[in-house]
Design a protein around this motif. Structure first.
Motif, PDB file in Angstrom:
ATOM      1  N   GLU A 188       0.830  -1.189   0.000  1.00  0.00           N
ATOM      2  CA  GLU A 188       0.000   0.000   0.000  1.00  0.00           C
ATOM      3  C   GLU A 188       0.870   1.247   0.000  1.00  0.00           C
ATOM      4  OE1 GLU A 188      -3.568   2.060   2.637  1.00  0.00           O
ATOM      5  OE2 GLU A 188      -2.802   0.066   3.139  1.00  0.00           O
ATOM      6  N   PRO A 189       0.747   2.103  -1.027  1.00  0.00           N
ATOM      7  CA  PRO A 189       1.581   3.310  -1.080  1.00  0.00           C
ATOM      8  C   PRO A 189       1.172   4.297   0.002  1.00  0.00           C
ATOM      9  CG  PRO A 189      -0.095   3.378  -2.781  1.00  0.00           C
ATOM     10  CD  PRO A 189      -0.208   2.022  -2.130  1.00  0.00           C
ATOM     11  N   ALA A 190       2.079   5.177   0.299  1.00  0.00           N
ATOM     12  CA  ALA A 190       1.794   6.211   1.284  1.00  0.00           C
ATOM     13  C   ALA A 190       0.656   7.085   0.774  1.00  0.00           C
ATOM     14  CB  ALA A 190       3.037   7.050   1.537  1.00  0.00           C
ATOM     15  N   LYS A 191      -0.337   7.273   1.614  1.00  0.00           N
ATOM     16  CA  LYS A 191      -1.502   8.027   1.204  1.00  0.00           C
ATOM     17  C   LYS A 191      -1.248   9.517   1.354  1.00  0.00           C
ATOM     18  CE  LYS A 191      -4.863   4.443   2.401  1.00  0.00           C
ATOM     19  NZ  LYS A 191      -6.060   4.115   3.216  1.00  0.00           N
ATOM     20  N   ALA A 192      -1.636  10.247   0.329  1.00  0.00           N
ATOM     21  CA  ALA A 192      -1.539  11.703   0.399  1.00  0.00           C
ATOM     22  C   ALA A 192      -2.707  12.234   1.214  1.00  0.00           C
ATOM     23  CB  ALA A 192      -1.558  12.294  -1.009  1.00  0.00           C
ATOM     24  N   PRO A 193      -2.522  13.373   1.881  1.00  0.00           N
ATOM     25  CA  PRO A 193      -3.628  13.952   2.637  1.00  0.00           C
ATOM     26  C   PRO A 193      -4.815  14.230   1.725  1.00  0.00           C
ATOM     27  CG  PRO A 193      -1.565  15.034   3.160  1.00  0.00           C
ATOM     28  CD  PRO A 193      -1.301  14.159   1.975  1.00  0.00           C
ATOM     29  N   THR A 194      -6.000  13.995   2.246  1.00  0.00           N
ATOM     30  CA  THR A 194      -7.218  14.227   1.481  1.00  0.00           C
ATOM     31  C   THR A 194      -8.160  15.098   2.292  1.00  0.00           C
ATOM     32  OG1 THR A 194      -8.208  12.217   2.373  1.00  0.00           O
ATOM     33  CG2 THR A 194      -7.021  12.015   0.274  1.00  0.00           C
ATOM     34  N   GLY A 195      -9.257  15.493   1.646  1.00  0.00           N
ATOM     35  CA  GLY A 195     -10.271  16.281   2.328  1.00  0.00           C
ATOM     36  C   GLY A 195      -9.697  17.584   2.853  1.00  0.00           C
ATOM     37  N   SER A 196     -10.093  17.939   4.065  1.00  0.00           N
ATOM     38  CA  SER A 196      -9.657  19.222   4.621  1.00  0.00           C
ATOM     39  C   SER A 196      -8.246  19.162   5.190  1.00  0.00           C
ATOM     40  CB  SER A 196     -10.630  19.685   5.706  1.00  0.00           C
ATOM     41  OG  SER A 196     -10.755  18.712   6.725  1.00  0.00           O
ATOM     42  N   ARG A 197      -7.557  18.020   4.976  1.00  0.00           N
ATOM     43  CA  ARG A 197      -6.138  17.926   5.355  1.00  0.00           C
ATOM     44  C   ARG A 197      -5.222  18.100   4.146  1.00  0.00           C
ATOM     45  NH1 ARG A 197      -8.192  13.596   8.701  1.00  0.00           N
ATOM     46  NH2 ARG A 197      -7.905  14.052  10.925  1.00  0.00           N
ATOM     47  N   THR A 198      -5.798  18.344   2.988  1.00  0.00           N
ATOM     48  CA  THR A 198      -5.003  18.436   1.761  1.00  0.00           C
ATOM     49  C   THR A 198      -4.034  19.611   1.807  1.00  0.00           C
ATOM     50  OG1 THR A 198      -6.848  17.478   0.517  1.00  0.00           O
ATOM     51  CG2 THR A 198      -5.133  18.601  -0.751  1.00  0.00           C
ATOM     52  N   VAL A 199      -4.478  20.732   2.309  1.00  0.00           N
ATOM     53  CA  VAL A 199      -3.648  21.938   2.357  1.00  0.00           C
ATOM     54  C   VAL A 199      -3.300  22.232   3.813  1.00  0.00           C
ATOM     55  CG1 VAL A 199      -3.507  24.400   1.845  1.00  0.00           C
ATOM     56  CG2 VAL A 199      -4.709  22.865   0.280  1.00  0.00           C
TER      57      VAL A 199
END
Length: 764
Positions: free
Chosen positions: A48-59
């Motif tokens: 499983e690759p490292a997940k990028a931040p999503t939703g309101s954690r993206t920025v």
């Protein structure tokens, strides 16, 4: 829609936008989850690759400045910071909005708001308005973008005084989520108190001047006893911009109570003169006298009218002493000595009279044994913290700090929420701003808890704050400068404040002491090492003619060995103790017995000298030299096989101590020389040598006497014979004298030039 005309294009009202975003999220979430849950046909399982931040954690949103921290109606609020897209896609149509409200009720709501890390519809406030929205066409992934929002305070919709939640959010679209959504948010707090409150909380803020030990026990032999430092790191802290320089500079304009370690003052005062610094196996001259003098001068001016609390010398670790050291003999006496010299040190250097009636355990964590140790050193006030001294009753407000705990002792319970706000890394602007705004919010919420109940609160920040932490603390206190809901107080006044009758006065049990703090304590072995060093120092002191030249630097070094600053630095602490012990041993070995070769006695009595050497620059006395023999026939000073004589030697000299000996038989005797102090404690290493006795017996003397008698008789006979011969020749009428024989040939050989036998011969 008029406000929207100020920007390119138009957009729906905030309410419609919120409904549209919520509906999109609700409808799109199941579909997106289903797509993610179905793997591609025939695809092999992969890591499983490292997940990028999503939703309101993206920025990631960082609020670097918020000015003013405590606004008034006529102010303009400026919020600036940085946006960083941590996602895997570029964000388009990004909008930065300022969100204010609602008003928070109580300290708990402030804490809850600070804990939220994502956007929560309904819980997070709405935007101020489109007019104050900042737009970015795109935010590339991994790229940081600065922003600044400026809003008149009267446009923020602030009503009643109190703490308002303040947030900055980022909305936008990505290829994966083409609808507008909140991709990042950061919260802060806006204290709103446009006019001074009728009831204000008295706030005491401790301002610590404490450093780790830098001075060794070693001093040079000159008259000034030039001190030796382990390194020159202290100069970096004192120099402009350094930690200690910042504390003095910032504290000079703040209403704070100075909490000072006298060892720091003594170290800086030593640095202000001639000093040396360890460098490998040697030392080099120190060169930071000007920095030290400037710092001391600045501090002296700052504290001349201020309140100064002096901790015991070198800030000893009270918890370590209570839990691991108090049962080691001498430990408590060291603590008492450290307390005794504190006031003298501060008065001598800063010319102010400090209070020495306060003890400050690490992190304000206490139990009954710590309180007992603190009071044994003379303190009647123990600075605790509310996360250790927990309330047992359901008080709806934060009580006054002072708590009587029996025996005339007062616990000063500092507020844990306020005291720990500055513990983290304050070098990042976002972290510092968040700490400042939360500090201001918490103090205002605290005052609003019971506006008719004026209380006295104490803040005990990090013991050795960094320069960044000190700057953040100063900003927080400057935010209270208007005294709108607090008023400054000093620690002495806080200790004398009327205690709250409902506040807990029960000292925590030993089992409640934090395990993490207990694991950092000095071990029992540390106090045993200190006891051993002190024992050697006591013996050494008794023989010196100028004991103060040794007692003072070593006494200070022993106190430094118990310093709180060694927590988490066990190896360095051990090395410091070892260095103190080794240097003391090197000094004591300067007074020693000189090795002696074997001695030969040719007679029944003789004098044996034993030499004692003193390489110290000062004289020694009150020493006793003892000789003992394993042969009872060898006696010293007519007093049996053991004798003692006093020893007194000037600095840099040696002395030969002479013992009269007598023997009644030939043979060998093993003689041991030992030095003792007057109280009977052995000093240094013993020295052993052999005494050989070769006495001339009466039989031998008779033989020698008989031989001499025969020689005398033979001489008389020869003389008589010659006399008769001369008389006969004269009677015969021969006028010539007899023929004179030549001198006889010597019957002894020439003196030998060969070396004598080994050993030392002592004649009568």
């Amino acid at each position: 829609m008029a406000e929207a005309a100020d920007f390119q294009g138009t957009r729906p009202s905030p309410a419609r936008r919120w409904l549209r975003r919520t509906a999109s999220a609700v409808l799109g979430a199941p579909l997106l989850a289903g797509l993610l849950a179905v793997p591609a046909a025939g695809a092999a399982p992969a890591a499983e690759p490292a997940k990028a931040p999503t939703g309101s954690r993206t920025v990631d949103v960082s609020l670097n400045t918020l000015s003013p921290s405590v606004p008034t109606e006529d102010d303009t609020l400026t919020v600036s910071g940085t946006l960083t897209n941590k996602g895997k896609e570029t964000i388009s149509s990004a909008e930065v909005d300022l969100r204010v409200g609602p008003r928070l009720s109580g300290r708990g709501e402030v804490d809850d708001a600070a804990k939220r890390s994502t956007y929560v519809p309904g819980a997070d406030p709405v935007t101020v308005g489109d007019k104050y929205t900042l737009k970015f066409p795109k935010l590339a992934k991994g790229i940081a973008q600065d922003f600044t929002l400026t809003v008149p305070v009267d446009k923020l919709g602030l009503d009643d005084p109190g703490v308002y939640q303040l947030g900055v959010s980022v909305s936008g679209r990505t290829t994966t989520t083409p609808y507008e959504q909140v991709l990042g948010i950061e919260r802060s707090f806006l204290p709103w108190q446009p006019e001074a409150s009728d009831s204000r909380t008295k706030l005491t803020f401790l301002w610590p001047l404490i450093a780790s030990p830098h001075v060794t026990a070693e001093t040079r032999s000159d008259e000034q006893q030039t001190p030796v430092f382990t390194n020159d790191d202290l100069a970096e802290e004192l120099a402009p911009g350094g930690r200690l320089e910042q504390l003095v500079s910032l504290g000079s304009r703040l209403p704070v109570t100075w909490v000072v370690d006298p060892d720091l003052l003594a170290s800086v005062a030593a640095m202000a003169g001639k000093y040396e610094v360890e460098s490998g196996d040697t030392t080099v001259p120190g060169k930071n006298q000007a920095v030290a003098r400037q710092w001391l001068s600045a501090l002296e001016k700052v504290v001349e009218d201020g309140k100064v609390i002096a901790l015991p010398f070198a800030d000893p670790d009270l918890a370590s002493i209570a839990h691991r050291g108090k049962n080691v003999s001498g430990t408590l006496s060291h603590l008492q000595n450290a307390s005794a010299v504190a006031a003298t040190t501060v008065e001598t250097i800063l010319h102010v009279k400090p209070s020495t009636d306060f003890a400050w355990p690490v992190n304000g964590a206490v139990d009954s044994s710590i309180v007992d140790v603190a009071t044994s050193a003379g303190a009647h006030n123990v600075i605790a913290r509310s996360d250790s001294f927990r309330e047992t009753s359901e008080l709806p407000y934060t009580p006054t700090a002072a708590r009587p705990i029996g025996g005339g002792t007062t616990a000063i319970v500092a507020d844990a929420r306020l005291s720990t706000l500055f513990d983290g890394d304050m070098s990042r602007a976002g972290s510092a701003t968040r700490a400042v705004q939360k500090f201001l919010a918490q103090t205002l919420a605290l005052t609003e808890q019971a506006p008719d109940n004026e209380r006295s609160i104490v803040v005990a920040p990090p013991r050795m704050p960094t320069a960044a932490q000190a700057q953040t603390m100063a900003r927080a206190l400057e935010g209270l400068a208007g005294n709108r809901w607090t008023q400054p107080s000093d620690l002495t006044a806080a200790a004398e404040a009327k205690p709250d009758p409902r506040a807990t006065t029960k000292v925590p049990r030993a089992s409640a002491y934090p395990k993490k703090l207990r694991a950092q304590e000095l071990p029992t072995q540390a106090f045993q090492d200190i006891r051993t060093t002190q024992g050697s120092l006591d013996s050494f002191e008794t023989i010196l003619t100028q004991p103060e030249r040794v007692v003072t630097p070593f006494g200070n070094a022993v106190n430094r060995s118990m310093s709180t600053s060694w927590r988490g630095r066990s190896l360095e602490a051990q090395q410091y103790r070892d260095a103190v012990r080794d240097y003391l041993q090197s000094l004591t070995s300067e007074v020693q017995l000189i090795e002696k070769s074997d001695v030969t006695l040719s007679g029944r009595s003789a004098t044996i000298p034993v030499t004692v050497q003193n390489k110290l620059v000062q004289g020694v006395d009150r020493l006793v030299l003892q000789l003992t023999s394993d042969n009872i026939r060898l006696k010293f000073n007519d007093d049996g096989s053991m004798a003692e004589l006093p020893v007194s030697i000037a600095g840099g000299h040696s002395q030969s101590v002479k013992f009269d000996t007598a023997t009644s038989a030939n043979g060998r005797a093993q003689v041991t020389a030992r030095l003792y102090t007057e109280d009977g404690t052995q000093y240094g290493e013993e020295m052993t040598f052999t005494v050989k006795v070769s006495e001339v017996t009466p039989t031998v003397l008779l033989v020698i006497a008989g031989g001499l008698l025969l020689l005398v008789l033979a001489g008389i006979r020869m003389y008589s014979h010659r006399k008769r011969a001369v008389a006969s020749d004269t009677a015969d009428g021969n006028g010539d004298g007899p023929e004179q024989p030549s001198d006889p040939t010597p019957d002894t050989g020439p003196e030998s030039g060969a070396p004598s036998g080994t050993g030392e011969k002592v004649d009568r």
